[in-house]
Design a protein around this motif. Sequence first.
Motif, PDB file in Angstrom:
ATOM      1  N   UNK A 158       0.827  -1.213   0.000  1.00 22.82           N
ATOM      2  CA  UNK A 158       0.000   0.000   0.000  1.00 22.82           C
ATOM      3  C   UNK A 158       0.860   1.262   0.000  1.00 22.82           C
ATOM      4  N   UNK A 159       2.029   1.194   0.634  1.00 19.88           N
ATOM      5  CA  UNK A 159       2.935   2.345   0.606  1.00 19.88           C
ATOM      6  C   UNK A 159       3.333   2.661  -0.832  1.00 19.88           C
ATOM      7  N   UNK A 184      -0.328  11.936   3.067  1.00 24.17           N
ATOM      8  CA  UNK A 184       0.975  11.794   3.718  1.00 24.17           C
ATOM      9  C   UNK A 184       0.826  11.153   5.094  1.00 24.17           C
ATOM     10  N   UNK A 185      -0.219  11.525   5.809  1.00 24.88           N
ATOM     11  CA  UNK A 185      -0.452  10.952   7.138  1.00 24.88           C
ATOM     12  C   UNK A 185      -0.786   9.467   7.050  1.00 24.88           C
ATOM     13  N   UNK A 211       3.708   3.132   7.124  1.00 25.04           N
ATOM     14  CA  UNK A 211       5.122   2.893   7.402  1.00 25.04           C
ATOM     15  C   UNK A 211       5.323   2.373   8.820  1.00 25.04           C
ATOM     16  N   UNK A 212       4.560   2.927   9.778  1.00 27.31           N
ATOM     17  CA  UNK A 212       4.651   2.453  11.159  1.00 27.31           C
ATOM     18  C   UNK A 212       4.181   1.002  11.263  1.00 27.31           C
ATOM     19  N   UNK A 213       3.104   0.668  10.558  1.00 23.38           N
ATOM     20  CA  UNK A 213       2.636  -0.723  10.548  1.00 23.38           C
ATOM     21  C   UNK A 213       3.660  -1.648   9.894  1.00 23.38           C
ATOM     22  N   UNK A 214       4.472  -1.089   9.033  1.00 23.29           N
ATOM     23  CA  UNK A 214       5.484  -1.875   8.337  1.00 23.29           C
ATOM     24  C   UNK A 214       6.786  -1.976   9.141  1.00 23.29           C
ATOM     25  N   UNK A 215       6.776  -1.454  10.365  1.00 24.17           N
ATOM     26  CA  UNK A 215       7.931  -1.631  11.235  1.00 24.17           C
ATOM     27  C   UNK A 215       8.794  -0.408  11.406  1.00 24.17           C
ATOM     28  N   UNK A 216       8.482   0.696  10.744  1.00 24.98           N
ATOM     29  CA  UNK A 216       9.284   1.904  10.907  1.00 24.98           C
ATOM     30  C   UNK A 216       8.856   2.657  12.167  1.00 24.98           C
ATOM     31  N   UNK A 217       9.695   3.532  12.656  1.00 19.12           N
ATOM     32  CA  UNK A 217       9.353   4.346  13.821  1.00 19.12           C
ATOM     33  C   UNK A 217       8.344   5.406  13.409  1.00 19.12           C
ATOM     34  N   UNK A 218       7.285   5.561  14.208  1.00 15.24           N
ATOM     35  CA  UNK A 218       6.242   6.542  13.872  1.00 15.24           C
ATOM     36  C   UNK A 218       6.784   7.958  14.013  1.00 15.24           C
ATOM     37  N   UNK A 219       6.586   8.721  12.965  1.00  8.06           N
ATOM     38  CA  UNK A 219       6.903  10.143  12.988  1.00  8.06           C
ATOM     39  C   UNK A 219       5.725  10.881  12.374  1.00  8.06           C
TER      40      UNK A 219
END
Length: 495
Positions: free
Chosen positions: A11-12, A87-88, A94-102
């Motif tokens: 989806x990203x 963008x949000x 991205x956070x669901x994919x393991x990245x740090x939430x920003x």
Amino acid sequence: MADRFVPPATLIIEIDALIQSIAVDAQAMLAEWREWDIAPGFQPCAQNLADYLALRRHDLRPLQRALMRLGLSSLGRLESRVVPALITVRAALAALNGEIWRAPVDDDTFFAGDARLAAAAEALFGTARHTRSAALMVTCPTEAADDPAFMQHLAARGVEALRINCAHDGPAQWERMIAHARAATLPGAPPMKVFMDLAGPKLRTGKIRAHHHARHVFTGDRIAIVAPDAIDCKVPADVRFTVTCTLPEAIAAAAPGQRLLIDDGHVAAMITAREGPMLLADVVRTRDKGIKLRSEKGINLPDTALAIPALTAADRAALAFVAKHADGIGYSFVQNADDVAALQAELARLRPHDWDRMALVLKIETARAVSELPEIIVRAAARQPVAVMIARGDLAIEIGFARLAEMQEEILWIAEAAQVPVIWATQVLEQLVKEGMPNRGELTDAAMGARAECVMLNKGPYLLEAIDWLDTLLGRMEHHLHKKTPQLRPLASWA
């Protein structure tokens, strides 16, 4: 069959491609609009509108389902914040994919479109003075010129705006209406805003001549449409009525195979032939008992490209008064950006130093205006405060009653994307205003008006009662609905 789970990484990629496509398409639109010298205050609004139009070129339904499956926004309520919302959502993926939430955008940026729309509505209609946030606009009857109490009743009920129809009365009556409105201002309250509607080109029936002792027109009858001075012209033997049209240009533009509607669509006909300057049309729908044709009834040619300026000679004459006395102008039958340019040029001539401070209400009444709505909005709002009026009477006749519900939704979306206020107009609580008792359907319709920034009521003997009903109705609905977003307040009925 259940929907297939789509992983966040996939989806990203889809969101990134969508953002890139929007950027390219929106930039092409903005390049065309920039020739209109867009004021700095409207530039972010124009950008968001271009982003929204570019977004809606895509079928987002599969993406929406996949995002819902992950508990994320389905993008169904992003009209005022297209790119920040995308963008949000991408950041959440991205956070669901393991990245740090920003957090990709701050609160002010994310809700900037809502703030701009709210500020525009307040500038046009003033601060809401009751529990509702939607403003009320009331059409002034002729009697308001000689009845100061009428304006006092409106002021006491917190009505924010008045509408004076320049198709009726004249400068003497208009001036008295405005004076009564100013005098009725309550201590500590702002005066009611005054909007004056230009009449626009009048496409109406004129003289009517019956043949074969006909008294009513029925389905299957043939009618002739002629110029105002041709009522006595010779017509084919099977014609039941000769009807003059107030605008000869419309007769010249119409062609066989196009629709002709008379009297709010009560008589629907198909143009079948042209004989010189005469149009012949066969009636395809009317009441079983027939309709009596009368003068001064509206004519609509929804399939005909009418090259008729929206600004008539009568409008130009009225503008001298309007530009001096009104807070805003209602532009009837505006159809394209050139119509807007013509009015703005005339205003600049009349008020060279501050014409761009006057509000402009774009009355969307024709199929062509709908198709060119984004350009009309940008051309107008590039230079002055703007609102869009969904003029549902003529619009329903032009596009068909079956499409009206769909189209009024789309106009709401486009206006919100452009961050310009909307006026919900035509037949709001009409039976209540005229007869003192509403019906169920019009109450539901009025409740849906809570999604607009302003709701307009027409004149009638029970107008004040209708204002009271509408004040309560809008106040209650706004706890449940804001634009397209349900407001999840507690449900007291099942507590």
